[in-house]
Scaffold this active site. Structure first.
Site, PDB file in Angstrom:
ATOM      1  N   ASP A   1       0.820  -1.221   0.000  1.00  8.09           N
ATOM      2  CA  ASP A   1       0.000   0.000   0.000  1.00  8.09           C
ATOM      3  C   ASP A   1       0.853   1.270   0.000  1.00  8.09           C
ATOM      4  OD1 ASP A   1      -2.356   1.392  -0.056  1.00  8.09           O
ATOM      5  OD2 ASP A   1      -2.719   1.259   2.102  1.00  8.09           O
TER       6      ASP A   1
ATOM      7  N   HIS B   1       2.501   3.659  -8.989  1.00 11.57           N
ATOM      8  CA  HIS B   1       2.284   2.222  -9.246  1.00 11.57           C
ATOM      9  C   HIS B   1       3.465   1.622 -10.002  1.00 11.57           C
ATOM     10  CE1 HIS B   1      -1.623   2.390  -7.550  1.00 11.57           C
ATOM     11  NE2 HIS B   1      -2.160   3.138  -8.487  1.00 11.57           N
TER      12      HIS B   1
ATOM     13  N   LEU C   1      10.058 -20.969  -4.873  1.00 17.83           N
ATOM     14  CA  LEU C   1       9.117 -20.034  -4.249  1.00 17.83           C
ATOM     15  C   LEU C   1       7.765 -20.030  -4.968  1.00 17.83           C
ATOM     16  CD1 LEU C   1       8.618 -17.510  -2.325  1.00 17.83           C
ATOM     17  CD2 LEU C   1       9.370 -16.117  -4.263  1.00 17.83           C
TER      18      LEU C   1
HETATM   19  C1  IPE Z   1      -5.489  -2.658  -0.382  1.00 24.11           C
HETATM   20  O1  IPE Z   1      -5.133  -1.332  -0.482  1.00 24.11           O
HETATM   21  C2  IPE Z   1      -5.440  -3.331  -1.715  1.00 24.11           C
HETATM   22  C3  IPE Z   1      -4.137  -3.479  -2.331  1.00 24.11           C
HETATM   23  C4  IPE Z   1      -2.973  -3.147  -1.814  1.00 24.11           C
HETATM   24  C5  IPE Z   1      -4.147  -4.072  -3.629  1.00 24.11           C
HETATM   25  P1  IPE Z   1      -6.205  -0.178  -0.668  1.00 24.11           P
HETATM   26  O2  IPE Z   1      -5.451   1.077  -0.785  1.00 24.11           O
HETATM   27  O3  IPE Z   1      -7.129  -0.506  -1.784  1.00 24.11           O
HETATM   28  O4  IPE Z   1      -7.005  -0.239   0.709  1.00 24.11           O
HETATM   29  P2  IPE Z   1      -7.904   0.861   1.426  1.00 24.11           P
HETATM   30  O5  IPE Z   1      -8.902   1.354   0.451  1.00 24.11           O
HETATM   31  O6  IPE Z   1      -6.989   1.953   1.858  1.00 24.11           O
HETATM   32  O7  IPE Z   1      -8.492   0.150   2.601  1.00 24.11           O
HETATM   33  C1  IPE Z   2      -1.500   0.292  -3.411  1.00 18.03           C
HETATM   34  O1  IPE Z   2      -1.270   1.662  -3.436  1.00 18.03           O
HETATM   35  C2  IPE Z   2      -1.713  -0.287  -4.786  1.00 18.03           C
HETATM   36  C3  IPE Z   2      -3.099  -0.681  -5.071  1.00 18.03           C
HETATM   37  C4  IPE Z   2      -4.097  -0.627  -4.266  1.00 18.03           C
HETATM   38  C5  IPE Z   2      -3.340  -1.214  -6.397  1.00 18.03           C
HETATM   39  P1  IPE Z   2      -2.466   2.695  -3.431  1.00 18.03           P
HETATM   40  O2  IPE Z   2      -2.836   3.013  -4.838  1.00 18.03           O
HETATM   41  O3  IPE Z   2      -3.588   2.227  -2.601  1.00 18.03           O
HETATM   42  O4  IPE Z   2      -1.775   3.958  -2.778  1.00 18.03           O
HETATM   43  P2  IPE Z   2      -2.429   4.951  -1.747  1.00 18.03           P
HETATM   44  O5  IPE Z   2      -2.933   4.132  -0.592  1.00 18.03           O
HETATM   45  O6  IPE Z   2      -3.523   5.676  -2.448  1.00 18.03           O
HETATM   46  O7  IPE Z   2      -1.304   5.844  -1.351  1.00 18.03           O
HETATM   47 MG    MG Z   3      -4.044   2.446  -0.634  1.00 19.22          MG
END
Ligand code: IPE
Ligand code: IPE
Ligand code: MG
Length: 257
Positions: free
Chosen positions: A34, A51, A145
């Protein structure tokens, strides 16, 4: 980074590896990757760039996991709730997934890594599904793995899907209701045949599970990073430190030690 710093960095990674190897390793590590969006925002860049750097961070984490002998690594890449994001971001994520597979498949294959998907990829565009299936086929016989990528995955969906599959098997006479127990149920989840995660890591300082592996993490040790550690910056040393932290914990599973 100067050459001296590079050597220093490599040495400290080596030291951490040595330390981690002294105690039992987690068999299965799951990661909620995240913070890509915030990483980009902090730099005044579009979320998609976050990303991209996030997908690059995966390479080092897969490498170190294979190197130290982790058996299962499960990465949350796209949740069932991530469809709520703008179309352009979803498309960028799909494109990056395809790019990752195209770029890294030879590496995965050569390093005996077996790719597996948790989640329902039928909802993905055809060309993305094709790329994923090609990578699954190519690494199918690998024995090192096990790299699980959770794509269009939701823990609740996993449980509902398992329930439906169980009902179907009962209707077909393959399964008796009286034979269903917790481990039989687990065999109907996407993680069938895998041990539950020992360690769940989440970067970016969010203290929640966001619908990841709900059934499987009943007794998983949780490790949350501070909010200044966003996924694109998560490196091999961070993973090793999280493992060291895990190794210092006492798992009791409801009993007493
Ligand atoms: C969880 O992260 C999903 C992934 C890392 C793929 P999100 O960014 O979507 O989660 P929330 O919305 O903050 O809970
Ligand atoms: C995690 O990073 C990747 C996915 C959920 C695909 P985020 O896109 O959720 O990044 P933040 O949480 O908005 O910073
Ligand atoms: Mg996120």
């Amino acid at each position: 980074m100067s050459l001296k710093d590079v050597f220093k960095c490599k040495n400290s990674t080596k030291r951490l590896i040595k330390k981690v190897k002294k105690r039992p390793l987690p068999q299965h590590i799951a990661i909620i990757m995240d913070g890509n969006g915030r990483w980009a925002q902090k730099r005044g860049l579009p979320r998609e760039i976050g990303h991209r750097y996030g997908s690059e961070a995966i390479t080092d984490i897969v490498e170190i996991s294979a190197k130290i002998g982790i058996q299962y690594l499960t990465l949350f890449a796209f949740s069932t709730e991530n469809w709520n994001r703008p179309d352009e971001e979803i498309t960028a994520l799909m494109d990056l997934l395809v790019e990752y597979l195209q770029k890294k498949l030879d590496y995965l294959y050569d390093n005996n890594i077996k790719l597996n998907v948790l989640g329902d990829i039928d909802a993905f565009p055809d060309h993305v599904q094709k790329e994923i299936n090609y990578a699954l086929d190519k690494t199918y016989s690998n024995t090192g793995l096990k790299l699980n990528i959770a794509l269009n995955y939701g823990g609740r969906k996993d449980i509902v899907r398992a329930t439906k599959r169980i009902i179907k098997d009962i209707q077909l006479g393959i399964l008796n209701m009286d034979d269903i127990n917790e481990s039989v149920f687990a065999e109907y989840l996407y993680t069938a045949d895998m041990p539950d995660p020992d360690l769940l890591i989440r970067t970016s300082g969010e203290y929640r599970i966001s619908n990841f592996l709900l059934y499987q993490i009943a007794y998983t040790e949780l490790w949350f990073s501070k909010s200044n550690l966003l996924w694109p910056d998560f490196n091999q040393k961070d993973l090793l430190r999280a493992i060291l932290d895990y190794q210092g914990r006492q798992r009791r599973f409801g009993g007493i030690k």
